[in-house]
Design a protein around this motif. Structure first.
Motif, PDB file in Angstrom:
ATOM      1  N   ILE A 131      -7.887   1.020  -8.699  1.00 59.14           N
ATOM      2  CA  ILE A 131      -8.448   0.938 -10.053  1.00 59.14           C
ATOM      3  C   ILE A 131      -7.542   1.655 -11.056  1.00 59.14           C
ATOM      4  O   ILE A 131      -7.287   1.147 -12.160  1.00 59.14           O
ATOM      5  CB  ILE A 131      -9.868   1.528 -10.064  1.00 59.14           C
ATOM      6  N   ASP A 132      -7.029   2.821 -10.674  1.00 54.77           N
ATOM      7  CA  ASP A 132      -6.158   3.566 -11.600  1.00 54.77           C
ATOM      8  C   ASP A 132      -4.876   2.794 -11.888  1.00 54.77           C
ATOM      9  O   ASP A 132      -4.398   2.768 -13.035  1.00 54.77           O
ATOM     10  CB  ASP A 132      -5.820   4.935 -10.996  1.00 54.77           C
ATOM     11  N   ARG A 133      -4.295   2.154 -10.872  1.00 51.89           N
ATOM     12  CA  ARG A 133      -3.075   1.383 -11.105  1.00 51.89           C
ATOM     13  C   ARG A 133      -3.354   0.163 -11.972  1.00 51.89           C
ATOM     14  O   ARG A 133      -2.540  -0.191 -12.842  1.00 51.89           O
ATOM     15  CB  ARG A 133      -2.467   0.962  -9.770  1.00 51.89           C
ATOM     16  N   ALA A 134      -4.499  -0.499 -11.747  1.00 48.40           N
ATOM     17  CA  ALA A 134      -4.834  -1.645 -12.587  1.00 48.40           C
ATOM     18  C   ALA A 134      -5.099  -1.207 -14.025  1.00 48.40           C
ATOM     19  O   ALA A 134      -4.702  -1.892 -14.978  1.00 48.40           O
ATOM     20  CB  ALA A 134      -6.058  -2.368 -12.015  1.00 48.40           C
ATOM     21  N   ALA A 135      -5.753  -0.063 -14.204  1.00 48.44           N
ATOM     22  CA  ALA A 135      -6.039   0.429 -15.556  1.00 48.44           C
ATOM     23  C   ALA A 135      -4.769   0.878 -16.268  1.00 48.44           C
ATOM     24  O   ALA A 135      -4.698   0.841 -17.510  1.00 48.44           O
ATOM     25  CB  ALA A 135      -7.041   1.581 -15.485  1.00 48.44           C
ATOM     26  N   VAL A 195      -7.664  -8.643  -8.693  1.00 48.53           N
ATOM     27  CA  VAL A 195      -9.066  -8.835  -9.061  1.00 48.53           C
ATOM     28  C   VAL A 195      -9.477  -7.855 -10.150  1.00 48.53           C
ATOM     29  O   VAL A 195     -10.061  -8.242 -11.177  1.00 48.53           O
ATOM     30  CB  VAL A 195      -9.956  -8.672  -7.796  1.00 48.53           C
ATOM     31  N   ILE A 196      -9.199  -6.577  -9.932  1.00 44.82           N
ATOM     32  CA  ILE A 196      -9.580  -5.568 -10.929  1.00 44.82           C
ATOM     33  C   ILE A 196      -8.854  -5.819 -12.248  1.00 44.82           C
ATOM     34  O   ILE A 196      -9.440  -5.714 -13.338  1.00 44.82           O
ATOM     35  CB  ILE A 196      -9.269  -4.151 -10.398  1.00 44.82           C
ATOM     36  N   GLY A 197      -7.582  -6.178 -12.170  1.00 45.41           N
ATOM     37  CA  GLY A 197      -6.836  -6.474 -13.394  1.00 45.41           C
ATOM     38  C   GLY A 197      -7.421  -7.659 -14.148  1.00 45.41           C
ATOM     39  O   GLY A 197      -7.496  -7.636 -15.393  1.00 45.41           O
ATOM     40  N   ASN A 198      -7.838  -8.703 -13.445  1.00 45.06           N
ATOM     41  CA  ASN A 198      -8.458  -9.847 -14.114  1.00 45.06           C
ATOM     42  C   ASN A 198      -9.761  -9.462 -14.803  1.00 45.06           C
ATOM     43  O   ASN A 198     -10.076  -9.942 -15.893  1.00 45.06           O
ATOM     44  CB  ASN A 198      -8.725 -10.967 -13.098  1.00 45.06           C
TER      45      ASN A 198
END
Length: 444
Positions: free
Chosen positions: A300-304, A335-338
Protein backbone atom coordinates in the motif's frame (compact mmCIF):
# COMPACT_ATOMS: atom_id res chain seq x y z
CA UNK A 1 -21.85 -9.95 1.79
CA UNK A 2 -24.16 -12.38 -0.01
CA UNK A 3 -25.42 -15.08 2.30
CA UNK A 4 -24.44 -18.51 1.02
CA UNK A 5 -27.17 -21.08 0.53
CA UNK A 6 -26.80 -24.60 1.85
CA UNK A 7 -25.80 -26.87 -1.01
CA UNK A 8 -25.03 -30.55 -1.46
CA UNK A 9 -22.47 -32.10 -3.73
CA UNK A 10 -23.80 -34.36 -6.47
CA UNK A 11 -22.39 -37.42 -4.68
CA UNK A 12 -24.26 -36.71 -1.44
CA UNK A 13 -27.44 -35.78 -3.32
CA UNK A 14 -27.36 -39.08 -5.24
CA UNK A 15 -26.41 -41.00 -2.09
CA UNK A 16 -29.26 -39.52 -0.05
CA UNK A 17 -31.85 -40.09 -2.78
CA UNK A 18 -30.75 -43.71 -3.28
CA UNK A 19 -30.60 -44.27 0.48
CA UNK A 20 -34.08 -42.81 0.96
CA UNK A 21 -35.49 -44.91 -1.87
CA UNK A 22 -33.93 -48.17 -0.64
CA UNK A 23 -34.76 -47.38 3.00
CA UNK A 24 -38.41 -46.82 2.08
CA UNK A 25 -38.31 -50.09 0.16
CA UNK A 26 -36.98 -51.93 3.22
CA UNK A 27 -39.65 -50.38 5.44
CA UNK A 28 -42.39 -51.35 2.97
CA UNK A 29 -40.95 -54.88 2.72
CA UNK A 30 -40.93 -55.29 6.51
CA UNK A 31 -44.54 -54.13 6.84
CA UNK A 32 -45.65 -56.39 3.99
CA UNK A 33 -43.80 -59.37 5.45
CA UNK A 34 -45.29 -58.82 8.89
CA UNK A 35 -48.79 -58.53 7.42
CA UNK A 36 -48.38 -61.68 5.33
CA UNK A 37 -46.64 -63.62 8.12
CA UNK A 38 -49.09 -62.74 10.90
CA UNK A 39 -52.17 -64.78 9.85
CA UNK A 40 -50.39 -67.99 8.74
CA UNK A 41 -48.20 -68.00 11.83
CA UNK A 42 -51.14 -67.59 14.21
CA UNK A 43 -53.20 -70.26 12.46
CA UNK A 44 -50.26 -72.68 12.33
CA UNK A 45 -49.50 -72.20 16.03
CA UNK A 46 -53.15 -72.72 16.95
CA UNK A 47 -53.33 -75.87 14.84
CA UNK A 48 -50.28 -77.35 16.56
CA UNK A 49 -51.68 -76.56 20.00
CA UNK A 50 -55.09 -77.96 19.12
CA UNK A 51 -53.48 -81.14 17.82
CA UNK A 52 -51.45 -81.40 21.03
CA UNK A 53 -54.59 -81.02 23.14
CA UNK A 54 -56.54 -83.58 21.10
CA UNK A 55 -53.72 -86.10 21.28
CA UNK A 56 -53.44 -85.65 25.03
CA UNK A 57 -57.22 -86.00 25.42
CA UNK A 58 -57.33 -89.22 23.41
CA UNK A 59 -54.34 -90.67 25.23
CA UNK A 60 -55.83 -89.94 28.63
CA UNK A 61 -59.33 -91.10 27.68
CA UNK A 62 -58.22 -94.57 26.66
CA UNK A 63 -55.74 -95.10 29.48
CA UNK A 64 -56.73 -96.67 32.74
CA UNK A 65 -56.08 -94.93 36.03
CA UNK A 66 -53.04 -97.08 36.79
CA UNK A 67 -51.17 -96.20 33.56
CA UNK A 68 -52.43 -92.61 33.41
CA UNK A 69 -49.84 -91.41 35.94
CA UNK A 70 -47.04 -93.00 33.90
CA UNK A 71 -48.40 -91.45 30.70
CA UNK A 72 -48.55 -87.97 32.19
CA UNK A 73 -44.99 -88.33 33.49
CA UNK A 74 -43.76 -89.47 30.06
CA UNK A 75 -45.50 -86.59 28.28
CA UNK A 76 -44.00 -84.10 30.72
CA UNK A 77 -40.46 -85.44 30.30
CA UNK A 78 -40.43 -85.94 26.53
CA UNK A 79 -42.74 -83.24 25.17
CA UNK A 80 -42.16 -80.42 27.67
CA UNK A 81 -45.87 -80.20 28.41
CA UNK A 82 -47.83 -80.78 31.57
CA UNK A 83 -51.39 -82.01 32.08
CA UNK A 84 -53.16 -81.59 35.41
CA UNK A 85 -56.76 -81.57 36.59
CA UNK A 86 -58.55 -78.23 36.64
CA UNK A 87 -59.86 -77.31 40.07
CA UNK A 88 -62.92 -75.10 40.52
CA UNK A 89 -60.89 -72.59 42.51
CA UNK A 90 -58.07 -72.17 39.96
CA UNK A 91 -57.27 -68.51 39.27
CA UNK A 92 -56.04 -67.72 35.80
CA UNK A 93 -54.99 -64.71 33.69
CA UNK A 94 -56.39 -64.57 30.12
CA UNK A 95 -53.88 -65.22 27.37
CA UNK A 96 -55.46 -63.08 24.64
CA UNK A 97 -54.06 -59.64 25.43
CA UNK A 98 -52.82 -58.51 22.02
CA UNK A 99 -53.69 -59.00 18.37
CA UNK A 100 -51.50 -62.08 17.86
CA UNK A 101 -52.62 -63.86 21.05
CA UNK A 102 -56.29 -63.02 20.39
CA UNK A 103 -56.04 -64.59 16.92
CA UNK A 104 -54.54 -67.77 18.43
CA UNK A 105 -57.22 -67.93 21.13
CA UNK A 106 -59.98 -67.52 18.54
CA UNK A 107 -58.55 -70.31 16.40
CA UNK A 108 -58.24 -72.61 19.45
CA UNK A 109 -61.88 -72.02 20.44
CA UNK A 110 -62.91 -72.75 16.87
CA UNK A 111 -61.12 -76.10 16.95
CA UNK A 112 -61.62 -77.14 20.60
CA UNK A 113 -64.97 -75.59 21.40
CA UNK A 114 -66.30 -72.16 22.35
CA UNK A 115 -65.91 -72.79 26.09
CA UNK A 116 -62.18 -73.40 25.82
CA UNK A 117 -60.14 -71.23 28.21
CA UNK A 118 -56.69 -70.06 27.16
CA UNK A 119 -54.64 -68.57 30.02
CA UNK A 120 -51.25 -66.97 30.41
CA UNK A 121 -50.88 -68.19 34.00
CA UNK A 122 -52.77 -70.41 36.42
CA UNK A 123 -52.47 -69.91 40.16
CA UNK A 124 -49.48 -67.66 39.58
CA UNK A 125 -47.61 -70.16 37.41
CA UNK A 126 -46.82 -68.63 33.99
CA UNK A 127 -47.10 -70.61 30.78
CA UNK A 128 -49.55 -71.34 27.98
CA UNK A 129 -52.51 -73.04 29.67
CA UNK A 130 -55.32 -74.58 27.60
CA UNK A 131 -58.46 -75.96 29.17
CA UNK A 132 -60.04 -79.16 27.76
CA UNK A 133 -62.56 -81.74 28.93
CA UNK A 134 -62.60 -85.54 29.07
CA UNK A 135 -66.20 -86.55 29.56
CA UNK A 136 -67.18 -84.68 32.75
CA UNK A 137 -63.64 -83.98 33.97
CA UNK A 138 -61.69 -80.84 32.99
CA UNK A 139 -57.94 -80.56 32.68
CA UNK A 140 -55.25 -77.98 32.10
CA UNK A 141 -52.60 -78.53 29.45
CA UNK A 142 -49.51 -76.41 30.06
CA UNK A 143 -47.29 -75.82 27.00
CA UNK A 144 -44.16 -73.79 26.45
CA UNK A 145 -45.28 -70.26 25.42
CA UNK A 146 -42.06 -69.66 23.52
CA UNK A 147 -43.30 -71.75 20.63
CA UNK A 148 -45.92 -69.06 19.99
CA UNK A 149 -43.75 -66.02 20.26
CA UNK A 150 -43.70 -63.93 17.05
CA UNK A 151 -40.49 -62.53 15.63
CA UNK A 152 -39.09 -60.37 18.41
CA UNK A 153 -38.10 -56.74 18.14
CA UNK A 154 -34.45 -57.67 18.64
CA UNK A 155 -34.59 -60.03 15.66
CA UNK A 156 -36.25 -57.37 13.54
CA UNK A 157 -33.64 -54.86 14.65
CA UNK A 158 -30.78 -57.15 13.64
CA UNK A 159 -32.19 -57.99 10.22
CA UNK A 160 -33.32 -54.45 9.43
CA UNK A 161 -29.95 -53.14 10.64
CA UNK A 162 -28.14 -55.51 8.28
CA UNK A 163 -30.42 -54.43 5.43
CA UNK A 164 -29.86 -50.74 6.18
CA UNK A 165 -26.08 -51.25 6.36
CA UNK A 166 -26.18 -52.98 2.99
CA UNK A 167 -28.32 -50.10 1.70
CA UNK A 168 -25.81 -47.49 2.86
CA UNK A 169 -22.85 -49.36 1.36
CA UNK A 170 -24.72 -50.04 -1.86
CA UNK A 171 -25.93 -46.45 -2.16
CA UNK A 172 -22.41 -45.10 -1.63
CA UNK A 173 -21.00 -47.48 -4.25
CA UNK A 174 -23.67 -46.67 -6.83
CA UNK A 175 -23.42 -42.93 -6.16
CA UNK A 176 -19.64 -43.07 -6.57
CA UNK A 177 -19.90 -44.97 -9.85
CA UNK A 178 -22.49 -42.50 -11.16
CA UNK A 179 -20.64 -39.38 -10.08
CA UNK A 180 -17.04 -40.36 -10.79
CA UNK A 181 -17.15 -39.21 -14.47
CA UNK A 182 -18.79 -35.94 -13.44
CA UNK A 183 -16.20 -35.46 -10.70
CA UNK A 184 -13.41 -35.95 -13.23
CA UNK A 185 -15.14 -33.46 -15.55
CA UNK A 186 -15.46 -30.92 -12.72
CA UNK A 187 -11.77 -31.30 -11.81
CA UNK A 188 -10.68 -30.90 -15.44
CA UNK A 189 -12.93 -27.85 -15.85
CA UNK A 190 -11.38 -26.25 -12.75
CA UNK A 191 -7.91 -26.76 -14.25
CA UNK A 192 -9.09 -25.13 -17.49
CA UNK A 193 -10.39 -22.20 -15.44
CA UNK A 194 -6.95 -21.83 -13.87
CA UNK A 195 -5.32 -21.71 -17.30
CA UNK A 196 -4.11 -25.34 -17.55
CA UNK A 197 -5.26 -26.70 -20.91
CA UNK A 198 -3.52 -30.08 -20.77
CA UNK A 199 -6.40 -31.91 -19.02
CA UNK A 200 -7.84 -34.77 -21.06
CA UNK A 201 -10.79 -37.01 -20.23
CA UNK A 202 -11.28 -40.68 -21.15
CA UNK A 203 -12.89 -40.94 -24.57
CA UNK A 204 -13.25 -44.74 -24.43
CA UNK A 205 -15.66 -45.04 -21.53
CA UNK A 206 -18.54 -47.50 -22.00
CA UNK A 207 -21.30 -44.96 -21.25
CA UNK A 208 -22.19 -43.27 -24.55
CA UNK A 209 -23.38 -39.98 -23.01
CA UNK A 210 -20.24 -39.62 -20.88
CA UNK A 211 -18.07 -40.52 -23.86
CA UNK A 212 -19.67 -37.78 -25.99
CA UNK A 213 -19.27 -35.22 -23.19
CA UNK A 214 -15.59 -36.15 -22.73
CA UNK A 215 -14.93 -35.92 -26.47
CA UNK A 216 -16.55 -32.47 -26.59
CA UNK A 217 -14.59 -31.32 -23.53
CA UNK A 218 -11.26 -32.48 -24.99
CA UNK A 219 -12.05 -30.72 -28.26
CA UNK A 220 -12.90 -27.54 -26.35
CA UNK A 221 -9.65 -27.77 -24.34
CA UNK A 222 -7.61 -28.07 -27.55
CA UNK A 223 -9.36 -25.04 -29.06
CA UNK A 224 -8.83 -22.99 -25.89
CA UNK A 225 -5.15 -23.93 -25.85
CA UNK A 226 -4.83 -22.71 -29.44
CA UNK A 227 -6.67 -19.46 -28.62
CA UNK A 228 -4.40 -18.90 -25.61
CA UNK A 229 -1.34 -19.49 -27.77
CA UNK A 230 -2.59 -17.00 -30.38
CA UNK A 231 -3.31 -14.46 -27.64
CA UNK A 232 0.19 -14.82 -26.23
CA UNK A 233 1.65 -14.16 -29.69
CA UNK A 234 -0.62 -11.13 -30.13
CA UNK A 235 0.30 -9.68 -26.75
CA UNK A 236 3.98 -10.15 -27.50
CA UNK A 237 3.72 -7.93 -30.58
CA UNK A 238 1.13 -5.39 -29.53
CA UNK A 239 3.45 -3.30 -27.39
CA UNK A 240 6.02 -2.86 -30.16
CA UNK A 241 3.46 -2.41 -32.95
CA UNK A 242 1.50 0.31 -31.13
CA UNK A 243 4.10 2.07 -29.03
CA UNK A 244 6.65 2.59 -31.81
CA UNK A 245 4.30 4.88 -33.82
CA UNK A 246 3.38 6.67 -30.58
CA UNK A 247 7.06 7.32 -29.86
CA UNK A 248 7.51 8.75 -33.35
CA UNK A 249 4.45 10.97 -32.89
CA UNK A 250 5.77 12.29 -29.61
CA UNK A 251 9.14 13.06 -31.21
CA UNK A 252 7.40 14.78 -34.12
CA UNK A 253 5.26 16.84 -31.74
CA UNK A 254 8.25 17.98 -29.71
CA UNK A 255 10.19 19.00 -32.82
CA UNK A 256 7.50 20.37 -35.14
CA UNK A 257 4.77 21.98 -33.04
CA UNK A 258 5.70 25.52 -32.10
CA UNK A 259 2.67 26.40 -30.00
CA UNK A 260 3.44 25.46 -26.38
CA UNK A 261 -0.17 24.82 -25.35
CA UNK A 262 -0.94 22.73 -28.44
CA UNK A 263 2.25 20.73 -27.90
CA UNK A 264 1.26 20.07 -24.29
CA UNK A 265 -2.24 18.89 -25.22
CA UNK A 266 -0.93 16.62 -27.98
CA UNK A 267 1.64 15.12 -25.62
CA UNK A 268 -1.12 14.51 -23.06
CA UNK A 269 -3.19 12.71 -25.70
CA UNK A 270 -0.22 10.52 -26.58
CA UNK A 271 0.32 9.73 -22.88
CA UNK A 272 -3.36 8.86 -22.59
CA UNK A 273 -3.10 6.45 -25.52
CA UNK A 274 -0.04 4.89 -23.93
CA UNK A 275 -1.92 4.48 -20.62
CA UNK A 276 -4.89 2.90 -22.41
CA UNK A 277 -2.54 0.38 -24.03
CA UNK A 278 -1.21 -0.44 -20.55
CA UNK A 279 -4.77 -1.06 -19.34
CA UNK A 280 -5.53 -3.35 -22.25
CA UNK A 281 -2.30 -5.25 -21.59
CA UNK A 282 -3.14 -5.59 -17.90
CA UNK A 283 -6.65 -6.87 -18.64
CA UNK A 284 -5.41 -9.37 -21.24
CA UNK A 285 -2.49 -10.57 -19.13
CA UNK A 286 -2.42 -14.39 -18.66
CA UNK A 287 -4.07 -15.65 -15.50
CA UNK A 288 -1.13 -17.45 -13.87
CA UNK A 289 -0.19 -15.94 -10.52
CA UNK A 290 2.15 -17.18 -7.83
CA UNK A 291 0.79 -16.62 -4.33
CA UNK A 292 3.36 -15.88 -1.63
CA UNK A 293 3.18 -14.15 1.77
CA UNK A 294 3.14 -10.39 1.14
CA UNK A 295 3.44 -7.48 3.60
CA UNK A 296 0.21 -5.62 2.91
CA UNK A 297 1.29 -2.30 4.41
CA UNK A 298 4.43 -2.19 2.25
CA UNK A 299 2.45 -2.76 -0.96
CA UNK A 300 0.00 0.00 0.00
CA UNK A 301 2.81 2.44 0.85
CA UNK A 302 4.56 1.81 -2.48
CA UNK A 303 1.31 2.24 -4.41
CA UNK A 304 0.54 5.46 -2.50
CA UNK A 305 4.04 6.77 -3.26
CA UNK A 306 3.05 7.20 -6.92
CA UNK A 307 0.37 9.74 -5.93
CA UNK A 308 2.38 12.62 -4.49
CA UNK A 309 0.22 15.51 -5.73
CA UNK A 310 -1.66 16.44 -2.56
CA UNK A 311 -3.78 18.93 -4.48
CA UNK A 312 -5.54 15.98 -6.12
CA UNK A 313 -5.40 13.05 -3.67
CA UNK A 314 -4.42 12.40 -0.07
CA UNK A 315 -4.06 8.81 1.12
CA UNK A 316 -4.20 7.62 4.74
CA UNK A 317 -3.32 4.00 5.51
CA UNK A 318 -4.31 2.35 8.79
CA UNK A 319 -2.99 -1.11 7.98
CA UNK A 320 -0.80 -2.72 10.64
CA UNK A 321 2.77 -3.32 9.57
CA UNK A 322 2.62 -7.04 10.48
CA UNK A 323 -0.41 -7.81 8.30
CA UNK A 324 0.44 -10.39 5.66
CA UNK A 325 -1.70 -11.91 2.93
CA UNK A 326 -1.27 -14.58 0.26
CA UNK A 327 -0.98 -12.70 -3.02
CA UNK A 328 1.19 -11.85 -6.01
CA UNK A 329 3.01 -8.73 -4.86
CA UNK A 330 3.21 -7.11 -8.30
CA UNK A 331 -0.43 -7.83 -9.14
CA UNK A 332 -1.61 -6.63 -5.72
CA UNK A 333 0.34 -3.40 -6.23
CA UNK A 334 -1.45 -2.85 -9.56
CA UNK A 335 -4.80 -3.48 -7.85
CA UNK A 336 -4.17 -0.94 -5.11
CA UNK A 337 -2.82 1.55 -7.64
CA UNK A 338 -5.93 1.19 -9.81
CA UNK A 339 -8.17 1.84 -6.79
CA UNK A 340 -6.17 4.97 -5.88
CA UNK A 341 -6.34 6.17 -9.49
CA UNK A 342 -10.09 5.57 -9.58
CA UNK A 343 -10.48 7.59 -6.35
CA UNK A 344 -8.28 10.39 -7.72
CA UNK A 345 -10.45 10.72 -10.84
CA UNK A 346 -13.95 10.21 -9.52
CA UNK A 347 -13.81 10.39 -5.71
CA UNK A 348 -12.91 14.01 -5.12
CA UNK A 349 -14.76 15.92 -2.44
CA UNK A 350 -17.15 18.58 -3.72
CA UNK A 351 -15.90 21.00 -1.04
CA UNK A 352 -12.14 20.84 -1.55
CA UNK A 353 -11.72 19.15 -4.91
CA UNK A 354 -9.29 16.72 -3.27
CA UNK A 355 -9.83 12.96 -3.03
CA UNK A 356 -9.39 11.85 0.59
CA UNK A 357 -8.71 8.10 0.61
CA UNK A 358 -8.65 5.90 3.71
CA UNK A 359 -7.25 2.36 3.69
CA UNK A 360 -8.30 0.12 6.60
CA UNK A 361 -8.29 -3.63 7.24
CA UNK A 362 -9.97 -6.31 9.34
CA UNK A 363 -9.10 -9.92 10.12
CA UNK A 364 -11.98 -12.42 9.95
CA UNK A 365 -10.94 -16.02 10.43
CA UNK A 366 -8.59 -17.06 7.59
CA UNK A 367 -9.28 -13.86 5.64
CA UNK A 368 -8.03 -10.27 5.60
CA UNK A 369 -10.47 -7.65 4.31
CA UNK A 370 -8.90 -4.46 2.91
CA UNK A 371 -11.21 -1.46 2.57
CA UNK A 372 -10.33 1.48 0.29
CA UNK A 373 -12.74 4.37 0.77
CA UNK A 374 -12.99 7.81 -0.78
CA UNK A 375 -15.27 10.69 0.27
CA UNK A 376 -16.58 11.61 -3.14
CA UNK A 377 -20.17 11.63 -4.42
CA UNK A 378 -20.40 7.84 -4.64
CA UNK A 379 -22.30 5.94 -7.33
CA UNK A 380 -26.02 5.40 -7.82
CA UNK A 381 -26.99 1.97 -6.39
CA UNK A 382 -28.30 0.64 -9.70
CA UNK A 383 -24.90 1.25 -11.35
CA UNK A 384 -22.77 -0.36 -8.65
CA UNK A 385 -22.90 -3.89 -10.15
CA UNK A 386 -21.83 -2.47 -13.55
CA UNK A 387 -18.68 -0.73 -12.37
CA UNK A 388 -16.58 -3.88 -12.82
CA UNK A 389 -17.92 -4.46 -16.35
CA UNK A 390 -15.17 -3.83 -18.96
CA UNK A 391 -15.48 -0.43 -20.74
CA UNK A 392 -18.38 0.72 -18.52
CA UNK A 393 -18.23 4.30 -17.28
CA UNK A 394 -20.58 6.05 -14.90
CA UNK A 395 -21.93 9.56 -15.39
CA UNK A 396 -18.95 11.18 -13.70
CA UNK A 397 -16.55 9.27 -15.92
CA UNK A 398 -18.22 10.37 -19.14
CA UNK A 399 -17.43 13.99 -18.50
CA UNK A 400 -13.74 13.25 -18.07
CA UNK A 401 -13.11 10.03 -19.96
CA UNK A 402 -9.37 9.81 -19.67
CA UNK A 403 -9.25 6.04 -19.17
CA UNK A 404 -10.30 2.91 -20.98
CA UNK A 405 -13.04 1.87 -18.54
CA UNK A 406 -11.01 -1.19 -17.48
CA UNK A 407 -9.59 -0.16 -14.09
CA UNK A 408 -12.13 -1.81 -11.79
CA UNK A 409 -12.58 -4.73 -14.20
CA UNK A 410 -8.82 -5.38 -13.92
CA UNK A 411 -9.07 -5.16 -10.13
CA UNK A 412 -11.86 -7.75 -9.91
CA UNK A 413 -10.23 -10.11 -12.39
CA UNK A 414 -6.87 -9.94 -10.59
CA UNK A 415 -8.37 -10.48 -7.13
CA UNK A 416 -10.32 -13.52 -8.34
CA UNK A 417 -7.10 -14.94 -9.85
CA UNK A 418 -5.52 -14.64 -6.41
CA UNK A 419 -8.37 -16.58 -4.79
CA UNK A 420 -10.10 -13.60 -3.20
CA UNK A 421 -13.26 -11.57 -3.69
CA UNK A 422 -13.93 -7.96 -4.61
CA UNK A 423 -17.05 -5.87 -3.98
CA UNK A 424 -18.10 -2.23 -4.19
CA UNK A 425 -20.60 -0.34 -2.04
CA UNK A 426 -21.55 3.19 -1.11
CA UNK A 427 -20.83 4.61 2.33
CA UNK A 428 -23.72 4.53 4.79
CA UNK A 429 -25.63 7.85 4.82
CA UNK A 430 -25.15 10.60 5.87
CA UNK A 431 -21.55 9.82 4.81
CA UNK A 432 -20.70 9.80 1.13
CA UNK A 433 -18.13 8.02 -0.96
CA UNK A 434 -17.37 4.68 -2.57
CA UNK A 435 -15.95 1.74 -0.58
CA UNK A 436 -13.98 -1.01 -2.32
CA UNK A 437 -13.49 -4.17 -0.25
CA UNK A 438 -10.84 -6.78 -1.12
CA UNK A 439 -10.85 -10.12 0.67
CA UNK A 440 -7.63 -12.15 0.53
CA UNK A 441 -6.41 -15.15 2.45
CA UNK A 442 -4.26 -14.47 5.49
CA UNK A 443 -0.68 -15.69 5.14
CA UNK A 444 0.33 -18.43 7.63
Amino acid sequence: MVRKRFTLSLFWRTFMLLGALLGFGIFAWVQTFRALEFEPRAVQAAQQLASLVNLSRVALRYTDSINRVTLLKTITEQEAIRVQPREPGDAYVPFDTDRFSRRIAEELRTRLGPTTVVAASVNGRPGLWIDFAIETDRYWLQADPQRLEPVTGKTWFVWVGIALLATVVGSATVARLINQPLRQLSFAASRIREGEYESRLDENTMTSEIREVNQGFNRMARELAKVEEDRAVMLAGISHDLRTPLARLRLEVEMSVQDEEARRYMAADIDQLDAIIDKFMDYARPSEVKLVPVHLSGVIDRAAGAFRDTSQIRIESRVAIDTMVLADETELGRVIGNLFENARRYGRSSDTGVAFVQVTYARTGPWVIISVRDHGPGVSPEKLPQLTTPFFRGDAARTAATGAGLGLAIVEKTIIRMGGTFELSNATPPDTGLIARIRLRKAP
